[in-house]
Design an enzyme around this catalytic site. Structure first.
Site, PDB file in Angstrom:
ATOM      1  N   ASP A  91       0.841  -1.203   0.000  1.00  0.00           N
ATOM      2  CA  ASP A  91       0.000   0.000   0.000  1.00  0.00           C
ATOM      3  C   ASP A  91       0.878   1.255   0.000  1.00  0.00           C
ATOM      4  O   ASP A  91       0.377   2.375  -0.060  1.00  0.00           O
ATOM      5  CB  ASP A  91      -1.027  -0.001   1.146  1.00  0.00           C
ATOM      6  N   SER A  92       2.209   1.052  -0.020  1.00  0.00           N
ATOM      7  CA  SER A  92       3.125   2.169  -0.289  1.00  0.00           C
ATOM      8  C   SER A  92       2.802   2.800  -1.634  1.00  0.00           C
ATOM      9  O   SER A  92       3.240   3.915  -1.919  1.00  0.00           O
ATOM     10  CB  SER A  92       4.588   1.686  -0.258  1.00  0.00           C
ATOM     11  N   ASP A 110      -1.199  -6.129  -0.093  1.00  0.00           N
ATOM     12  CA  ASP A 110      -1.475  -5.509   1.210  1.00  0.00           C
ATOM     13  C   ASP A 110      -2.974  -5.292   1.410  1.00  0.00           C
ATOM     14  O   ASP A 110      -3.667  -4.804   0.501  1.00  0.00           O
ATOM     15  CB  ASP A 110      -0.807  -4.121   1.271  1.00  0.00           C
ATOM     16  N   GLU A 134      -0.972  -5.500   8.845  1.00  0.00           N
ATOM     17  CA  GLU A 134      -0.047  -4.916   9.819  1.00  0.00           C
ATOM     18  C   GLU A 134      -0.545  -5.137  11.244  1.00  0.00           C
ATOM     19  O   GLU A 134      -1.744  -5.041  11.509  1.00  0.00           O
ATOM     20  CB  GLU A 134       0.089  -3.407   9.566  1.00  0.00           C
ATOM     21  N   GLU A 165       9.858  -4.134   9.919  1.00  0.00           N
ATOM     22  CA  GLU A 165      10.223  -2.836   9.329  1.00  0.00           C
ATOM     23  C   GLU A 165      10.771  -1.906  10.408  1.00  0.00           C
ATOM     24  O   GLU A 165      10.141  -1.725  11.469  1.00  0.00           O
ATOM     25  CB  GLU A 165       8.991  -2.205   8.654  1.00  0.00           C
TER      26      GLU A 165
END
Ligand code: KIV
Length: 277
Positions: free
Chosen positions: A44-45, A83, A114, A180
């Site tokens: 989703d970056s 994502d 996440e 991350e």
């Protein structure tokens, strides 16, 4: 043959490093796939690097489905992970509905979400239903307004929580976990404690694999390469030079030439022009 979950586990067990690259469209997927990446992440970056937002929060499930479908069409060998965007897995039922769209409509082979304890039951439910799930701990961009953009798990309590979350995700059925912005010694310790592979980004060399954002690797990030990234090419500069040359040629009348044009019989043109006044 496409990478399977079993391949990834074997790679960890045999100490073979796992390379993962983000991809957001058909051409990036083809190139990353042909370069031998074991997994592609439709991150989703894309909200930031493709759509120009300042965070991942505006990304919708529709965005993810459309981009993921293009990546799936371009990837023959790599396992494609999509994502789940912000607040599309706030309950088990929502997680199932969102994963259904990514798997059925886009064709991804796995989803990533996440967080730790708060998403463990969704990870369990998804994996019970046959959806491969990748976890994501440490700096989780969807929670960036809570966390701040900084390395996570630097103190004993934070590090302990991260390890417990990683073990919980594994126990809940996750097949791998992204770490991350985690201190390298902590990421290495988590990697040793987990049976499943860890995939690091800004988490040092002790993870089982690494993931990097396409734009950071290739110099398409407007010179804002993050500290954890290494630029392997300056494609942005090459594109800039090529586009300036094209604009210059058009302005100078040097493009197109006969080589890029087609012709027709003069008589046909005369006949056509003669009939139209
Ligand atoms: O969205 C993304 O690209 C990611 C990576 C940074 C792991 O989640």
């Amino acid at each position: 043959m496409r990478t399977t979950l079993r391949d990834l586990q074997r790679m960890k067990d045999q100490g073979e490093r796992i390379a993962m690259i983000t991809a957001y469209d058909y051409p990036s997927a083809r190139l990353a796939d042909r370069a031998g990446a074991a997994m592609l992440l439709v991150g989703d970056s894309l909200g930031m690097v493709v759509h120009g937002h300042s965070t991942t929060l505006p990304v919708t499930l529709d965005d993810m489905v459309r981009h993921s479908a293009a990546v799936v069409r371009g990837a023959e060998q790599a396992l494609v992970v999509g994502d789940l965007p912000f607040l599309t897995y706030a309950s088990d039922a929502e997680a199932v509905a969102s994963a259904r769209r990514l798997m059925q409509e886009a064709g991804v082979q796995a989803v990533k979400l996440e967080g730790g304890a708060p998403v463990a039951s969704s990870v369990r439910r998804l994996t019970e239903l046959g959806v491969p799930v990748m976890g994501h701990l440490g700096f989780t961009p969807q929670a960036q307004h809570q966390l701040g953009l900084r390395v996570q798990g630097k103190d004993a309590a934070g590090a302990r929580r991260l390890l417990e979350d990683a073990l919980l995700l594994e126990a809940s059925g996750a097949f791998a976990v992204v770490l991350e912005l985690v201190p390298a010694p902590l990421a290495e310790a988590v990697t040793r404690r987990l049976r499943i592979p860890t995939i690091g980004i800004g988490a040092g060399a002790g993870c089982d694999g690494q993931v990097q954002v396409w734009h950071d690797l290739l110099g398409l990030d407007d010179g804002k390469t993050p500290r954890h990234a290494k630029r392997y090419a300056d494609i942005g500069a090459a594109i800039g030079t090529a586009l300036k040359a094209y604009v210059g040629d058009v302005r100078a009348g040097a493009f197109p030439t006969a080589a890029q044009s087609s012709t027709m019989e003069e008589a046909e043109l005369a006949a056509a022009l003669g009939e139209v006044h």
